[in-house]
Design an enzyme around this catalytic site. Structure first.
Site, PDB file in Angstrom:
ATOM      1  N   SER A 154     -18.553  52.048  12.883  1.00 41.90           N
ATOM      2  CA  SER A 154     -19.621  51.696  13.809  1.00 41.90           C
ATOM      3  C   SER A 154     -19.148  51.939  15.244  1.00 41.90           C
ATOM      4  O   SER A 154     -18.839  53.066  15.604  1.00 41.90           O
ATOM      5  CB  SER A 154     -20.056  50.250  13.563  1.00 41.90           C
ATOM      6  OG  SER A 154     -21.268  49.968  14.194  1.00 41.90           O
ATOM      7  N   ASP A 194     -29.786  53.210   7.703  1.00 39.37           N
ATOM      8  CA  ASP A 194     -29.064  52.411   8.690  1.00 39.37           C
ATOM      9  C   ASP A 194     -29.913  52.239   9.960  1.00 39.37           C
ATOM     10  O   ASP A 194     -30.236  53.226  10.617  1.00 39.37           O
ATOM     11  CB  ASP A 194     -27.749  53.116   9.037  1.00 39.37           C
ATOM     12  CG  ASP A 194     -26.827  52.255   9.883  1.00 39.37           C
ATOM     13  OD1 ASP A 194     -27.297  51.275  10.486  1.00 39.37           O
ATOM     14  OD2 ASP A 194     -25.627  52.578   9.948  1.00 39.37           O
ATOM     15  N   HIS A 230     -26.282  50.237   7.078  1.00 35.17           N
ATOM     16  CA  HIS A 230     -25.095  50.193   7.925  1.00 35.17           C
ATOM     17  C   HIS A 230     -23.874  49.634   7.215  1.00 35.17           C
ATOM     18  O   HIS A 230     -22.753  50.022   7.506  1.00 35.17           O
ATOM     19  CB  HIS A 230     -25.402  49.337   9.160  1.00 35.17           C
ATOM     20  CG  HIS A 230     -24.367  49.400  10.225  1.00 35.17           C
ATOM     21  ND1 HIS A 230     -24.139  50.527  10.980  1.00 35.17           N
ATOM     22  CD2 HIS A 230     -23.477  48.478  10.674  1.00 35.17           C
ATOM     23  CE1 HIS A 230     -23.180  50.297  11.851  1.00 35.17           C
ATOM     24  NE2 HIS A 230     -22.750  49.061  11.682  1.00 35.17           N
TER      25      HIS A 230
END
Length: 754
Positions: free
Chosen positions: A604, A689, A725
């Protein structure tokens, strides 16, 4: 390095050289939601707008159904599969090793609430957890479990939610916010079946087994929420909902939810895009709170849970003020507040009478000598407070290590609970009852598997280990761990690192023999990466690797100053994050290892870190893993129609403003790809995501290949078409995906045959 005899050519994404996104005032023909500055910004928007090249912008498909885009993503998966086809045996070995180091049939430490113990269980061969409870016959439990699925953990055990059954026939299933009703006869929970973090509100009757998805009032549409909790009885629910940008922003009260005509009342709504909202209940269950907060400002409303509250409106604890953050809970007739008011570098602990608009009444909590126990200075950071009958239990950081303190409300004595290892992770377990003489914590380190420990509030030497996580086959004596500091390039800052390896590997490194090193980092949002235990590291350690966590600026390891301007890593000092990581890597490459044996990883915002690091020094690493990486920084942050973007402007800055635009363009990975030999890269993403859209790794993959067509190191992307995600919700699928990641890593480091 082994190679496959049937490797596909990497997909070539077409480039639209005249395609751009625009930063600043939207030009004619470009009509995303008009960008705006943060409320207290003194910067002006770029006018005229600046065109930011976006040749792969066509890969963005908000609806996820464009055939050309999907075909390209499938081609990327096929290429990555072909590049790792020869690693099938290694992937199976890694998967087996992951499973062999966990107890597949296991349970979490039972925690008390009312007349029950609550815990979750997992069973061998089943992908998801089950939620269980058992009657609480006394204040302690005695587990007599034979280790099988059929045997109860505690007498009278009942399963009140089996996620395995809920997930039947679904590719993805994530459950959150499981809340038991005041009568203990119902549960409310949120369920996501796609990975896009759009949750539906469900209620299950524990007596009949009926499980229903609630609907919007006056509609057949399912009610989509962010979070849920019960009110003062089983007829009342509170829930929060999101706006179109996936931002939690509204809090509702639903009365008579079981009737044909339930009533919803909007209690609070936050219209400012910079603010993310949440709700919670005080531990004494006398108040519900609605919090609206950005990274720099917060504001909290409260509502009493009494017989009269249904007719009342929520009231402010304290109005928002520029650069002032605060958190609040209630107990003993007072507000207890964590706040950085008066510009303190860390959060201080304050108290005030329970009343609206209480800011003028805030006072520091002091010890028996009249000294503030947490004054917000750099010495120690405060993260949370738990209010109990006789004590406050405080969590924070000191010396870069997470800490737990107890504060006696009668003697006014503050004590820190200490542990023997130099670096570790410790935090409170769930505490739902104020009337207790003990506190329970979870403790682990890079060497020590997690344990649940019950500690006396009056004498912390009295400790009882409630449960220790069993790690089959693990021998702690074979490994060693260290906390060290490396200097940054600024000559002033020392960067903490946490290290774990097998003892013989460290002996080789100390003797001057280069060994493979894997460097992990994050460094954003003030979030800390702890020196914790992770069984999935063991296959790397057992193949002779040293695993290093770089606690770079931008995280919270050294308190809020490690994150905030001017010397942290936010806004116009964000590059400190990337520089710290590269500085650590350069020292490692000249001591324990060399670039040909050095790999790196981040997820991320940590993927942004890796993207920026390999751009800064492409030759420093042999292999890089970028998990769901935020690498399209400027093109993404200029467009506030993308979910969650506006709220991020108080983290990175608003690139529609000239000063932030120029700075962010200097580090945005996709805008700074160089011509040269890059490390082998393995990028991952999730089609659904909402946090880092799939097109970010897809575009970065294409950009790396385009700039370096002669690079003989593979650039691969693996996109999960049924996840978001947080990767696979199925724990077995998660280990399968991780085996892919690590097989690529080990292959590139010539460790595939080890």
């Amino acid at each position: 390095m082994a190679t496959s005899t049937e490797v596909l050519s990497p997909p070539v994404a077409r480039r639209e050289e005249d395609r751009s996104v625009f930063a600043g005032v939207a030009p004619e023909g470009w009509d995303p939601k008009m960008p705006r500055q943060s409320n207290d910004s003194t910067e002006t928007l770029l006018d005229p707008p600046v065109a930011v090249p976006d040749p792969y912008g066509w890969l963005r498909d908000d609806k996820r159904n464009n055939k050309e885009v999907l075909d390209h993503l499938k081609a990327e998966n096929a290429y990555s599969q072909s590049m790792t086809k020869h690693l099938g045996q290694l992937q199976e070995s890694l998967y087996s090793e992951f499973l062999s180091s966990i107890k597949e049939t296991d349970f979490t430490t039972p925690r008390p609430k009312g007349e029950f113990w609550y815990y979750t269980r997992t069973f061998k061969g089943f992908s998801y957890k089950t939620y269980c409870r058992a009657p609480k016959a006394s204040e302690s439990f005695d587990i007599d479990w034979d280790g099988t699925k059929e045997s109860p953990i505690l007498p009278g055990e009942e399963t009140y939610l089996d996620v395995n059954k809920l997930a039947e026939g679904k590719d993805y299933c994530s459950v959150g916010g499981v809340k038991v009703s005041p009568s203990k006869k119902l549960i409310a929970y949120a369920a996501d079946f796609s990975g896009d973090e759009i949750y539906q509100l469900r209620v299950k009757n524990l007596e009949t087994g009926e499980d229903v998805a609630l609907k919007e009032t006056g509609s057949d549409k399912l009610l989509e929420i962010d979070s849920v909790m019960w009110g003062k009885d089983d007829d009342e629910l509170f829930f929060t909902t999101n706006d179109e940008q996936h931002r939690p922003c509204r809090m509702y009260q639903r009365k008579n939810w079981q009737s044909d005509e339930p009533t919803d009342r909007l209690l609070a709504e936050e219209l400012d895009d910079l603010f993310w909202c949440s709700m919670y209940k005080s531990i004494d269950e006398k108040f519900v709170f609605f919090e609206a907060s950005s990274k720099e400002v917060s504001e909290i409303f409260f509502l009493p849970l009494d017989d009269e509250h249904t007719a009342s409106e929520m009231k402010l604890v304290a109005a928002r003020r520029p650069k002032v953050l605060y958190e609040v809970d209630a107990g003993h007739g007072s507000w207890f507040l964590l706040t950085n008011v008066d510009k303190s570098p860390n959060m201080k602990l304050m108290t005030a009478p329970i009343q609206a608009d209480s800011a003028a009444e805030w006072k520091l909590v002091e010890d028996a000598d009249g000294n503030p126990i947490f004054d917000g200075s750099l010495a120690k950071a405060l993260d949370s407070v738990t209010i109990l009958k006789t004590h406050l239990v405080l969590q924070g950081r000191e010396g870069g290590i997470p800490r737990v303190w107890t504060f006696c409300l009668t003697s006014k004595e503050l004590k820190r609970i200490d542990f023997p290892e130099d670096a570790y992770d410790v935090g409170l377990l769930a505490h739902s009852e104020m009337d207790t003489e003990t506190v329970a914590v979870s403790y682990d380190s890079m060497l020590t598997p997690p344990s649940s420990i019950e500690i006396s509030l009056t004498d912390d030497s009295q400790r009882t280990v409630l449960k220790t996580k069993e790690v089959p086959g693990y021998n702690k004596e074979l490994y060693e761990s260290h906390r060290m500091e490396f200097p940054s390039r600024d000559g002033e800052t020392m960067i903490p690192i946490s290290v774990v390896a097998r003892k013989e590997t460290m002996e080789k490194a100390r003797a001057g023999t280069h060994v493979p090193v894997h460097l992990y980092g994050y460094g954003s949002y003030g979030a800390s990466i702890e020196a914790d235990f992770d069984t999935t590291r063991l296959p790397l350690l057992d193949r002779g690797m040293i695993y290093v966590i770089a606690h770079v600026r931008g995280g919270g390891e050294m308190g809020r100053a490690w994150y905030e301007e001017p010397k942290g890593a936010k806004y116009l000092c964000k590059k400190n994050t990337f520089n710290d990581f590269v500085d650590v890597a350069r020292i490692l490459s000249k001591t324990w290892t060399k670039p040909e044996m050095l790999s790196c990883e981040g997820r991320s915002a940590g993927g942004l870190l890796i993207g920026a690091a390999i751009n800064q020094d492409p030759a420093l690493f042999r292999c890089a893993i970028l998990g769901v990486p935020f690498v399209d920084v400027v093109p993404t942050m200029t467009d506030s129609t993308i979910p969650l973007t506006s709220g991020e402007w108080v983290e990175w800055g608003n690139p529609n403003e000239e000063r932030f635009h120029n700075y962010m363009m200097e580090y945005s990975p996709i805008n700074n790809v160089k011509i040269g030999r890059y490390p082998a890269c393995w990028l991952t993403g999730g089609l659904h995501d909402p946090r880092v859209a799939y097109w970010e790794p897809a575009k970065f993959t294409a950009a790396l290949r385009h700039a370096n067509p002669d690079n003989d190191n593979p650039i691969c992307m693996k996109l999960d078409l049924s996840a978001g995600h947080f990767s696979a919700s199925d724990r077995y699928k998660y280990y399968r995906e991780l085996a892919y990641d690590y097989s690529f890593l080990l292959d590139q480091l010539n460790l595939a045959d080890c």
